[in-house]
Design an enzyme around this catalytic site. Structure first.
Site, PDB file in Angstrom:
ATOM      1  N   LEU A  78       0.833  -1.205   0.000  1.00  0.00           N
ATOM      2  CA  LEU A  78       0.000   0.000   0.000  1.00  0.00           C
ATOM      3  C   LEU A  78       0.866   1.254   0.000  1.00  0.00           C
ATOM      4  O   LEU A  78       2.044   1.194   0.357  1.00  0.00           O
ATOM      5  CB  LEU A  78      -0.896  -0.037   1.246  1.00  0.00           C
ATOM      6  N   PRO A  79       0.290   2.415  -0.361  1.00  0.00           N
ATOM      7  CA  PRO A  79       1.129   3.608  -0.527  1.00  0.00           C
ATOM      8  C   PRO A  79       1.788   4.112   0.764  1.00  0.00           C
ATOM      9  O   PRO A  79       3.003   4.236   0.831  1.00  0.00           O
ATOM     10  CB  PRO A  79       0.152   4.662  -1.084  1.00  0.00           C
ATOM     11  N   THR A 112       6.382   0.749   1.888  1.00  0.00           N
ATOM     12  CA  THR A 112       7.438   1.554   2.505  1.00  0.00           C
ATOM     13  C   THR A 112       6.759   2.623   3.370  1.00  0.00           C
ATOM     14  O   THR A 112       6.194   3.583   2.841  1.00  0.00           O
ATOM     15  CB  THR A 112       8.307   2.249   1.435  1.00  0.00           C
ATOM     16  N   LYS A 191      15.317  -0.117   4.470  1.00  0.00           N
ATOM     17  CA  LYS A 191      14.790   0.427   3.203  1.00  0.00           C
ATOM     18  C   LYS A 191      14.891   1.961   3.185  1.00  0.00           C
ATOM     19  O   LYS A 191      15.296   2.563   2.192  1.00  0.00           O
ATOM     20  CB  LYS A 191      13.334  -0.024   3.046  1.00  0.00           C
ATOM     21  N   LYS A 266       8.510  11.167  -0.431  1.00  0.00           N
ATOM     22  CA  LYS A 266       7.930  10.477   0.731  1.00  0.00           C
ATOM     23  C   LYS A 266       9.022   9.725   1.500  1.00  0.00           C
ATOM     24  O   LYS A 266       9.128   9.842   2.725  1.00  0.00           O
ATOM     25  CB  LYS A 266       6.846   9.489   0.255  1.00  0.00           C
TER      26      LYS A 266
HETATM   27  P1  NAD Z   1       0.466   2.528  -6.015  1.00  0.00           P
HETATM   28  O1  NAD Z   1      -0.159   3.805  -5.565  1.00  0.00           O
HETATM   29  O2  NAD Z   1       0.682   2.305  -7.477  1.00  0.00           O
HETATM   30  O3  NAD Z   1      -0.420   1.287  -5.488  1.00  0.00           O
HETATM   31  C1  NAD Z   1      -1.023   1.223  -4.228  1.00  0.00           C
HETATM   32  C2  NAD Z   1      -2.339   0.441  -4.337  1.00  0.00           C
HETATM   33  O4  NAD Z   1      -2.937   0.383  -3.049  1.00  0.00           O
HETATM   34  C3  NAD Z   1      -3.346   1.118  -5.281  1.00  0.00           C
HETATM   35  O5  NAD Z   1      -3.827   0.184  -6.218  1.00  0.00           O
HETATM   36  C4  NAD Z   1      -4.437   1.594  -4.325  1.00  0.00           C
HETATM   37  O6  NAD Z   1      -5.741   1.607  -4.918  1.00  0.00           O
HETATM   38  C5  NAD Z   1      -4.339   0.569  -3.213  1.00  0.00           C
HETATM   39  N1  NAD Z   1      -4.937   1.009  -1.961  1.00  0.00           N
HETATM   40  C6  NAD Z   1      -4.783   2.209  -1.344  1.00  0.00           C
HETATM   41  N2  NAD Z   1      -5.490   2.221  -0.189  1.00  0.00           N
HETATM   42  C7  NAD Z   1      -6.094   1.005  -0.086  1.00  0.00           C
HETATM   43  C8  NAD Z   1      -6.968   0.430   0.879  1.00  0.00           C
HETATM   44  N3  NAD Z   1      -7.357   1.087   1.957  1.00  0.00           N
HETATM   45  N4  NAD Z   1      -7.397  -0.829   0.660  1.00  0.00           N
HETATM   46  C9  NAD Z   1      -7.007  -1.515  -0.444  1.00  0.00           C
HETATM   47  N5  NAD Z   1      -6.190  -1.016  -1.392  1.00  0.00           N
HETATM   48  C10 NAD Z   1      -5.743   0.236  -1.222  1.00  0.00           C
HETATM   49  O7  NAD Z   1       1.821   2.399  -5.215  1.00  0.00           O
HETATM   50  P2  NAD Z   1       3.081   1.462  -5.574  1.00  0.00           P
HETATM   51  O8  NAD Z   1       3.979   2.169  -6.522  1.00  0.00           O
HETATM   52  O9  NAD Z   1       2.587   0.089  -5.889  1.00  0.00           O
HETATM   53  O10 NAD Z   1       3.844   1.447  -4.163  1.00  0.00           O
HETATM   54  C11 NAD Z   1       3.377   0.700  -3.061  1.00  0.00           C
HETATM   55  C12 NAD Z   1       4.414   0.790  -1.960  1.00  0.00           C
HETATM   56  O11 NAD Z   1       5.651   0.239  -2.432  1.00  0.00           O
HETATM   57  C13 NAD Z   1       4.714   2.235  -1.520  1.00  0.00           C
HETATM   58  O12 NAD Z   1       4.886   2.277  -0.138  1.00  0.00           O
HETATM   59  C14 NAD Z   1       5.999   2.554  -2.273  1.00  0.00           C
HETATM   60  O13 NAD Z   1       6.787   3.534  -1.608  1.00  0.00           O
HETATM   61  C15 NAD Z   1       6.686   1.208  -2.298  1.00  0.00           C
HETATM   62  N6  NAD Z   1       7.627   1.016  -3.411  1.00  0.00           N
HETATM   63  C16 NAD Z   1       7.320   1.477  -4.665  1.00  0.00           C
HETATM   64  C17 NAD Z   1       8.243   1.296  -5.702  1.00  0.00           C
HETATM   65  C18 NAD Z   1       7.946   1.801  -7.116  1.00  0.00           C
HETATM   66  O14 NAD Z   1       8.867   1.827  -7.932  1.00  0.00           O
HETATM   67  N7  NAD Z   1       6.700   2.149  -7.440  1.00  0.00           N
HETATM   68  C19 NAD Z   1       9.465   0.644  -5.461  1.00  0.00           C
HETATM   69  C20 NAD Z   1       9.733   0.147  -4.179  1.00  0.00           C
HETATM   70  C21 NAD Z   1       8.800   0.356  -3.161  1.00  0.00           C
END
Ligand code: NAD
Length: 327
Positions: A78-79, A112, A191, A266
């Site tokens: 999740l975000p 994260t 991380k 973030k």
């Molecule tokens: P994203 O915003 O693309 O995806 C998050 C998902 O969570 C979305 O589909 C959203 O609808 C869902 N969501 C939000 N609230 C929710 C809830 N209450 N119930 C159910 N679903 C819910 O984000 P992402 O890029 O997939 O990143 C996710 C995590 O991974 C973050 O913490 C980010 O920092 C970390 N991360 C991202 C990357 C990257 O390159 N994108 C790399 C490493 C780590």
């Protein structure tokens, strides 16, 4: 990817975004015959898409609670901390609402977020359901790594934790390695330390490239100097912020794809807060956070790869020899 009979027959995944969807896809591919993957996301289309890919494996759920009612192991991606807190602790829709004193589920959060939220959730779960295990296991490797199942997991577990072999086996279909970082919430601390370093190296690389180029050195020559010298680093060699230096880098494609600049803001913000919390002095954090915060708001940088800070800092994107270097 072949199926793995050591994986459980009922797994769950909450959060099917940029990272979660490819990770859940790789997990679904690896599940043994007859197994199910229970999934939930607040965006219905994300759930529908995964179900369409694996109609006999993926089961759509209306809440995180429903996922946890059905699955023995649940992963969340999740975000931010507020989303993770709600998904685990919401009294009507959260995972904890599906648990009781005798539950023995394994819950893994790969988001994260800040360590305090992670530890709070852990203590709430421990009181409500002492047999349930909860681990932080954030990832590094980006969307490409999630698609290729090559992300690294930083696990909030000690190397002698008896659950570690199971954890490693469960994560293996989605990543190339799992590193135990010592104990609860230390996967997150690792991380955040990693992204602090990588984010600041990006700014330093951008400034040094801009300086040398303005002095008259070709960008590709400068990058090869850094590579041969003491400044060598992966951002310079693989993700060079100057367009045209690394053909495959997001910078060479309009900074599209990669790791969004808002996510870096973030993570640096969380890292600076962690440093303050543990009493670590850092002089570069505030300046770095300011750069990523401003770049996140700039129209020509927002939503682009974090290496777009080179553009934000006013670096030249066209340089003599760029076309030749890109060939
Ligand atoms: P994203 O915003 O693309 O995806 C998050 C998902 O969570 C979305 O589909 C959203 O609808 C869902 N969501 C939000 N609230 C929710 C809830 N209450 N119930 C159910 N679903 C819910 O984000 P992402 O890029 O997939 O990143 C996710 C995590 O991974 C973050 O913490 C980010 O920092 C970390 N991360 C991202 C990357 C990257 O390159 N994108 C790399 C490493 C780590």
């Amino acid at each position: 990817m072949s199926s793995d009979s050591s994986l459980p027959l009922a797994m769950g995944f909450v959060g099917l975004g940029a990272m979660g969807k490819p990770m859940a896809t790789n997990l679904a591919k690896a599940l043994p015959a007859g197994a199910h993957l229970y999934v939930h996301d607040i965006v219905a289309a994300a759930v529908d898409e995964l179900h369409a890919l694996f109609p006999t494996i993926v089961v759509e759920c209306g809440s995180a609670r429903e996922v946890a009612q059905n699955a023995d192991v649940v992963l969340t991606m999740l975000p931010e901390g507020a989303h993770v807190k709600s998904v685990y602790l919401n009294p009507s829709t959260g995972i904890m609402a599906a648990l009781n004193q005798t539950s023995t589920k394994l819950l893994i959060d790969s988001s994260t977020i800040d360590t305090a939220t992670n530890l709070h959730i852990r203590s709430q779960l421990a009181t409500h359901s002492p047999g349930t295990s909860f681990y932080d296991a954030p990832v590094s490797g980006g969307v490409l790594g999630a698609e290729r199942a090559t992300v690294a997991f930083f696990a909030g577990a000690s190397p002698s934790d008896p659950t570690l072999p199971r954890l490693t086996c469960l994560l293996q279909p989605m990543g190339s390695k799992t590193i135990p970082c010592g104990g609860a919430s230390l996967g997150l601390a690792a991380k955040l330390s990693n992204n602090y370093l990588s984010g600041l190296i990006t700014i330093a690389t951008s400034e040094a490239m801009d300086m040398g180029m303005r002095a008259g050195i070709r960008a590709d020559v400068l990058a090869s100097v850094f590579k041969a010298g003491t400044a060598q680093n992966t951002i310079c060699d693989v993700f060079n912020p100057v367009p045209g230096v690394c053909a495959a880098a997001p910078s060479s494609h309009g900074y599209v794809g990669g790791f969004r600049v808002q996510l870096m803001r973030k993570d640096i913000g969380l890292a600076v807060a962690l440093a303050r919390h543990v009493g670590a002095r850092n002089v570069l954090g505030a300046a770095g956070l300011g750069v990523y915060a401003a770049a996140s708001e700039a129209e020509d940088c927002r939503d682009r790869d974090s290496r777009v800070v080179y553009r934000y800092l006013g670096g030249k994107e066209h340089w003599e020899g760029k076309e030749v270097a890109a060939e």
